[in-house]
Design an enzyme around this catalytic site. Structure first.
Site, PDB file in Angstrom:
ATOM      1  N   HIS A 129       5.099   0.013   3.838  1.00  0.00           N
ATOM      2  CA  HIS A 129       5.496  -1.324   3.868  1.00  0.00           C
ATOM      3  C   HIS A 129       6.966  -1.168   4.102  1.00  0.00           C
ATOM      4  O   HIS A 129       8.058  -1.016   4.233  1.00  0.00           O
ATOM      5  CB  HIS A 129       5.696  -0.963   2.278  1.00  0.00           C
ATOM      6  CG  HIS A 129       4.377  -1.184   1.809  1.00  0.00           C
ATOM      7  ND1 HIS A 129       3.203  -1.982   1.499  1.00  0.00           N
ATOM      8  CD2 HIS A 129       3.602   0.246   1.326  1.00  0.00           C
ATOM      9  CE1 HIS A 129       2.720  -1.337   0.879  1.00  0.00           C
ATOM     10  NE2 HIS A 129       2.152   0.349   0.941  1.00  0.00           N
ATOM     11  N   GLU A 211       7.977   2.828   1.145  1.00  0.00           N
ATOM     12  CA  GLU A 211       8.595   0.987   1.447  1.00  0.00           C
ATOM     13  C   GLU A 211       9.458   1.210   2.095  1.00  0.00           C
ATOM     14  O   GLU A 211      10.094   2.545   2.343  1.00  0.00           O
ATOM     15  CB  GLU A 211       8.728   0.673  -0.365  1.00  0.00           C
ATOM     16  CG  GLU A 211       8.225  -0.340  -1.162  1.00  0.00           C
ATOM     17  CD  GLU A 211       7.576  -1.403  -0.536  1.00  0.00           C
ATOM     18  OE1 GLU A 211       7.862  -2.116   0.641  1.00  0.00           O
ATOM     19  OE2 GLU A 211       6.421  -1.943  -0.714  1.00  0.00           O
ATOM     20  N   HIS A 247       1.031  -1.806   5.743  1.00  0.00           N
ATOM     21  CA  HIS A 247       0.187  -2.119   4.838  1.00  0.00           C
ATOM     22  C   HIS A 247      -0.633  -3.448   5.714  1.00  0.00           C
ATOM     23  O   HIS A 247      -2.004  -3.506   5.888  1.00  0.00           O
ATOM     24  CB  HIS A 247       1.391  -3.007   4.190  1.00  0.00           C
ATOM     25  CG  HIS A 247       0.395  -3.826   3.492  1.00  0.00           C
ATOM     26  ND1 HIS A 247       1.375  -3.907   2.025  1.00  0.00           N
ATOM     27  CD2 HIS A 247      -0.423  -2.986   2.610  1.00  0.00           C
ATOM     28  CE1 HIS A 247       0.633  -4.485   0.900  1.00  0.00           C
ATOM     29  NE2 HIS A 247      -0.934  -4.058   1.241  1.00  0.00           N
ATOM     30  N   ASP A 257       3.360  -6.229   6.719  1.00  0.00           N
ATOM     31  CA  ASP A 257       4.169  -5.691   6.661  1.00  0.00           C
ATOM     32  C   ASP A 257       4.082  -4.269   7.476  1.00  0.00           C
ATOM     33  O   ASP A 257       2.808  -3.645   7.391  1.00  0.00           O
ATOM     34  CB  ASP A 257       4.848  -5.489   5.299  1.00  0.00           C
ATOM     35  CG  ASP A 257       4.000  -5.190   4.619  1.00  0.00           C
ATOM     36  OD1 ASP A 257       2.648  -5.463   4.322  1.00  0.00           O
ATOM     37  OD2 ASP A 257       4.413  -3.782   3.621  1.00  0.00           O
TER      38      ASP A 257
HETATM   39 ZN   LIG Z   1       3.221  -4.149   1.414  1.00  0.00          ZN
END
Ligand SMILES: [Zn+2]
Length: 283
Positions: A129, A211, A247, A257
């Protein structure tokens, strides 16, 4: 056009065992508080806030999922539990690398936003992400605060839509390569939301969420690629990870993302560098 991202999923504040594909919701939401709405233009959102279940995932003019070529890096290391003799870290090294699902290469920032993976569920997928708070601003503590339910939603106008949101990811890779870990990889973090991959729903059950500090469409830093490759190798040695995807690949039409600024071929090259015969690009 692709929708946005962050990781997340807001999940129902219910306990472990909530339904697959559980609607993104915020626990602790109280009347009068603003909340992220269904239909939110998540293509522009730097935070991938999940949409409530039941909302259409595709937007007008957007190609349906099946026609889309997903990204993805195959990440099958030979015997995640049995390293080749003379190569790679020893079994002792692997044990040191992980402690109850926490990586030695990360700074622990325990989040309450997790629950148990379904019994017997193997961790086979990594979902990448991107997120930054406020959008496009790097270096602050807002993402860490969001994932640990400490974000002051009055601190910036953008944060109003995050009020009451309960989300998390296992890891957050900062622009300088520093890695924070919020949830043990043995547990289920709330990052992918409504998602689907290779015939299976709710990727949170069987995935690890990473992330990257960034913004859809923006490039990522060299140090982030280097550390990400290191983290992916460490994960693949410990769990039977088969692939790494975005994602946007598991929630097409709803999330975008890490976005076009993420260089998948570069990640493949980095993974090949250490293990020439292993990672194989699939996308
Ligand atoms: Zn995401």
């Amino acid at each position: 056009m692709r929708p946005a991202s962050v990781a997340n999923k807001a999940e129902r504040g219910s306990k472990a065992g909530h339904l697959p594909g559980g609607s993104p919701v915020r626990a602790g939401h109280s009347p009068g508080r603003s909340r992220v709405r269904a239909g939110q233009p998540c293509g522009q959102s730097p935070v991938c806030v999940g949409q409530p279940t039941g909302q259409s995932q595709l937007r007008a003019g957007q190609p349906p999922g099946p026609l889309r070529v997903p990204h993805g890096v195959s990440l099958s290391l030979p015997g995640h539990g049995a390293e080749e003799p003379g190569r790679g870290p020893s079994s002792v090294g692997r044990r040191r690398a992980w402690r109850e699902g926490w990586w030695s290469g990360a700074e622990a920032r325990p989040s309450p936003n997790f629950d148990e993976r379904p019994a017997g569920e193997a961790v086979t997928l990594v979902v990448l992400h991107s997120i930054s708070l406020p959008p496009g601003e790097y270096g602050g503590d807002a993402v860490e605060q969001l994932f640990t339910n400490r974000l002051d939603c009055d601190a910036h106008p953008y944060y109003a839509q995050l009020r009451g949101l309960r989300v998390s990811a296992h890891f957050f890779v900062r622009r300088d390569g520093r890695v924070l870990q919020f949830v043990s990889c043995d547990r289920r973090a709330w990052h992918a939301g409504r998602s689907h991959w290779r015939g299976r729903d709710d990727c949170n059950h069987y995935s690890i969420g990473i992330e990257l500090e960034g913004l859809e469409g923006h490039a990522f830093d060299d140090e982030q690629y280097r550390v990400l490759a290191r983290l992916l190798r460490a994960l693949a040695r410990r769990w039977p990870i088969a692939e790494t995807v975005g994602h946007e690949d598991v929630a097409p039409g709803r999330k975008a993302d890490p976005g076009p600024g993420f260089d998948w071929p570069r990640l493949r090259r980095l993974l090949r560098r250490r293990r020439p015969s292993l990672p194989r690009a699939t996308g």
